[in-house]
Design an enzyme around this catalytic site. Structure first.
Site, PDB file in Angstrom:
ATOM      1  N   ASP A  85      50.301  46.893 -87.637  1.00 42.19           N
ATOM      2  CA  ASP A  85      51.388  45.874 -88.203  1.00 42.19           C
ATOM      3  C   ASP A  85      52.932  46.390 -87.794  1.00 42.19           C
ATOM      4  O   ASP A  85      53.228  48.308 -88.060  1.00 42.19           O
ATOM      5  CB  ASP A  85      51.237  45.764 -89.629  1.00 42.19           C
ATOM      6  CG  ASP A  85      51.985  44.200 -89.972  1.00 42.19           C
ATOM      7  OD1 ASP A  85      51.036  43.227 -89.696  1.00 42.19           O
ATOM      8  OD2 ASP A  85      52.982  44.445 -89.623  1.00 42.19           O
ATOM      9  N   ASP A 116      55.657  48.837 -83.768  1.00 40.23           N
ATOM     10  CA  ASP A 116      56.756  48.030 -83.825  1.00 40.23           C
ATOM     11  C   ASP A 116      55.768  47.324 -81.997  1.00 40.23           C
ATOM     12  O   ASP A 116      56.022  48.374 -80.257  1.00 40.23           O
ATOM     13  CB  ASP A 116      57.424  48.626 -82.995  1.00 40.23           C
ATOM     14  CG  ASP A 116      58.643  47.338 -82.974  1.00 40.23           C
ATOM     15  OD1 ASP A 116      58.120  45.983 -82.734  1.00 40.23           O
ATOM     16  OD2 ASP A 116      60.069  47.224 -82.702  1.00 40.23           O
ATOM     17  N   SER A 156      49.303  27.654 -83.179  1.00 37.04           N
ATOM     18  CA  SER A 156      49.684  26.633 -83.679  1.00 37.04           C
ATOM     19  C   SER A 156      49.746  25.698 -84.183  1.00 37.04           C
ATOM     20  O   SER A 156      50.030  24.582 -82.892  1.00 37.04           O
ATOM     21  CB  SER A 156      51.178  27.673 -84.452  1.00 37.04           C
ATOM     22  OG  SER A 156      51.796  26.740 -85.965  1.00 37.04           O
ATOM     23  N   ALA A 157      49.625  24.589 -84.646  1.00 40.10           N
ATOM     24  CA  ALA A 157      50.134  23.262 -85.175  1.00 40.10           C
ATOM     25  C   ALA A 157      51.497  22.925 -84.360  1.00 40.10           C
ATOM     26  O   ALA A 157      51.623  21.650 -84.328  1.00 40.10           O
ATOM     27  CB  ALA A 157      49.257  23.145 -85.797  1.00 40.10           C
ATOM     28  N   TYR A 191      59.956  28.536 -83.018  1.00 43.93           N
ATOM     29  CA  TYR A 191      58.201  29.266 -83.561  1.00 43.93           C
ATOM     30  C   TYR A 191      57.806  28.173 -82.498  1.00 43.93           C
ATOM     31  O   TYR A 191      56.700  29.237 -81.838  1.00 43.93           O
ATOM     32  CB  TYR A 191      57.649  28.876 -85.137  1.00 43.93           C
ATOM     33  CG  TYR A 191      56.791  28.952 -85.556  1.00 43.93           C
ATOM     34  CD1 TYR A 191      56.510  30.596 -85.077  1.00 43.93           C
ATOM     35  CD2 TYR A 191      55.403  28.426 -85.366  1.00 43.93           C
ATOM     36  CE1 TYR A 191      55.148  31.096 -85.336  1.00 43.93           C
ATOM     37  CE2 TYR A 191      53.876  28.997 -85.734  1.00 43.93           C
ATOM     38  CZ  TYR A 191      53.639  30.115 -86.198  1.00 43.93           C
ATOM     39  OH  TYR A 191      52.591  30.315 -86.218  1.00 43.93           O
ATOM     40  N   GLU A 236      57.123  31.947 -97.698  1.00 42.57           N
ATOM     41  CA  GLU A 236      55.051  31.207 -98.157  1.00 42.57           C
ATOM     42  C   GLU A 236      55.402  29.772 -97.775  1.00 42.57           C
ATOM     43  O   GLU A 236      56.452  29.583 -97.440  1.00 42.57           O
ATOM     44  CB  GLU A 236      55.796  31.052-100.129  1.00 42.57           C
ATOM     45  CG  GLU A 236      56.691  30.008-100.785  1.00 42.57           C
ATOM     46  CD  GLU A 236      57.819  30.908-100.822  1.00 42.57           C
ATOM     47  OE1 GLU A 236      58.896  30.700-101.459  1.00 42.57           O
ATOM     48  OE2 GLU A 236      57.879  31.882 -99.917  1.00 42.57           O
ATOM     49  N   LYS A 237      53.803  29.026 -97.835  1.00 41.11           N
ATOM     50  CA  LYS A 237      54.282  28.381 -97.387  1.00 41.11           C
ATOM     51  C   LYS A 237      53.677  27.307 -98.583  1.00 41.11           C
ATOM     52  O   LYS A 237      53.711  27.359 -99.873  1.00 41.11           O
ATOM     53  CB  LYS A 237      52.478  28.011 -96.136  1.00 41.11           C
ATOM     54  CG  LYS A 237      52.549  28.408 -95.145  1.00 41.11           C
ATOM     55  CD  LYS A 237      51.885  28.294 -93.645  1.00 41.11           C
ATOM     56  CE  LYS A 237      52.082  28.775 -93.014  1.00 41.11           C
ATOM     57  NZ  LYS A 237      51.475  28.801 -91.524  1.00 41.11           N
ATOM     58  N   ALA A 238      53.489  25.704 -98.215  1.00 40.64           N
ATOM     59  CA  ALA A 238      53.962  24.394 -99.254  1.00 40.64           C
ATOM     60  C   ALA A 238      52.495  24.953-100.134  1.00 40.64           C
ATOM     61  O   ALA A 238      52.884  25.433-101.499  1.00 40.64           O
ATOM     62  CB  ALA A 238      53.383  23.089 -99.139  1.00 40.64           C
ATOM     63  N   ARG A 273      50.022  16.913 -94.609  1.00 38.77           N
ATOM     64  CA  ARG A 273      50.004  17.311 -94.261  1.00 38.77           C
ATOM     65  C   ARG A 273      47.282  18.079 -94.488  1.00 38.77           C
ATOM     66  O   ARG A 273      47.828  17.233 -95.328  1.00 38.77           O
ATOM     67  CB  ARG A 273      50.211  18.921 -94.450  1.00 38.77           C
ATOM     68  CG  ARG A 273      51.770  19.518 -93.502  1.00 38.77           C
ATOM     69  CD  ARG A 273      52.149  19.056 -92.574  1.00 38.77           C
ATOM     70  NE  ARG A 273      53.577  20.033 -92.491  1.00 38.77           N
ATOM     71  CZ  ARG A 273      54.201  18.581 -92.359  1.00 38.77           C
ATOM     72  NH1 ARG A 273      54.225  16.819 -92.578  1.00 38.77           N
ATOM     73  NH2 ARG A 273      56.345  18.684 -92.346  1.00 38.77           N
TER      74      ARG A 273
END
Length: 327
Positions: A35, A55, A119-120, A150, A192-194, A223
């Protein structure tokens, strides 16, 4: 640990990557975990892994990461929830450097299998305009109209995976993640996500005695949310599978943000007044995962209910918020 390893996980200091490393080690795999973040910022770090800070936008770093690995799980990305990706489109698209260089390094190292986490957000926006959205099947990514920034980077790298398979014989596999959540992830700071954000807001209200919760949008946007343990299992099922076509890895349990809030309130045993911010980032109006392909191809789909996953997530977030408050 150095030299030959069974598996490389990039983005290993992140949310999903940390859980994946842990599961692979549990299976007895030798793992190199990479990472860009300092080790102190990794969400989870395991001493049994070959942990490296690199990196991966730099090709030479990718070569060092891949050297000796048989399998690659490429989860590295600069990303976050809707608040981040709507306001950092260029940063999101610059992940193309990591994605492309990792493919080149994997091809040159002749790895046996290369998994890419898509990703969706690749799905066409005009198919996500209604809260009662028809679940998105894999073909709905075309004609292309991905999430700006994205989503376009993810869709481009999907094509790169396909062409590296066709032109160079690199065995690539692609999963399209749908809104992953769970413990040991971002719950504050803007990325952060929902689910994590709602858990944090409810926990903060519970601990401070506040009687309201701010909600982005009108709360009717819908969602599906996939618990991280399901994501880790689905990732490996797709990686070990025999098809190069992208496949959804996501829950089919569609809920509105208001319903999500109600579930977390129930877990916390609290009821809050809702303050809606219609100017905040909201993303598409509705998104859900059609799991027909993954069921037909692999006989599997996520099984953790939203309530079950949120109970574990809320408990973890609550403990961290309490520590943040000095309690």
């Amino acid at each position: 640990m150095s030299g030959l390893v069974d598996t490389l996980v990039t983005g290993a200091g992140g949310f999903i990557g940390g859980h994946l490393v842990q599961d692979l080690l549990r299976q007895g795999r030798t793992v190199r975990a990479v990472d860009i973040k300092p080790f102190s910022d990794w969400y989870q770090i395991r001493s049994e892994a070959d942990n490296q800070q690199l990196d991966l936008s730099d090709l030479e770093s990718c070569r060092a990461a891949v050297k000796g690995a048989r399998w690659v799980y490429n989860l590295a990305a600069d990303m976050g929830g809707m608040g981040f990706i709507e306001n950092n489109k260029a940063l999101c698209m610059l992940t193309v450097l990591e994605s492309t260089h990792m493919l080149v390094a994997a091809r040159n190292e002749q790895v046996e299998r290369f998994f890419y986490s898509s990703s969706a957000c690749v799905y066409a926006a005009d198919k996500q305009t209604d809260t009662q959205v028809t679940a998105l099947k894999e073909s709905d990514a075309y004609p292309a109209m991905a999430e700006d920034g994205y989503g376009w980077e993810k869709l481009f790298t999907e094509r790169m995976c396909r062409h590296f398979a066709e032109d160079f014989g690199l065995e690539t596999r692609v999963a399209r993640y749908h809104n992953v959540y769970g413990p040991h992830g971002t719950y504050e700071g803007g990325r952060e996500k929902a689910p994590a954000a709602i858990c944090r807001k409810v926990a903060h209200a519970k601990l401070t005695g506040k009687d309201f919760i701010p909600i982005w949008g009108d709360g009717e946007q819908t969602r599906s949310f996939m618990y991280v343990d399901d994501c880790v299992l689905g990732t490996q099922i797709v990686a070990e599978g025999q098809s190069i076509e992208p496949v959804n890895v996501g829950s089919a349990e569609l809920v509105s943000i208001n319903e999500l809030v109600s579930i977390v309130e129930g877990i916390a045993d609290i009821r809050l007044k809702r303050e809606y911010d219609l100017s905040a980032p909201q993303g598409v109006r509705g998104r859900n995962s059609d799991n027909t392909l993954i069921q037909n191809r692999y006989g599997w789909q996520p099984s953790t209910t939203l309530r079950e996953g949120l109970e574990k997530t809320y408990a973890w977030v609550y403990d961290n918020v309490r520590k943040d408050l000095g309690e």
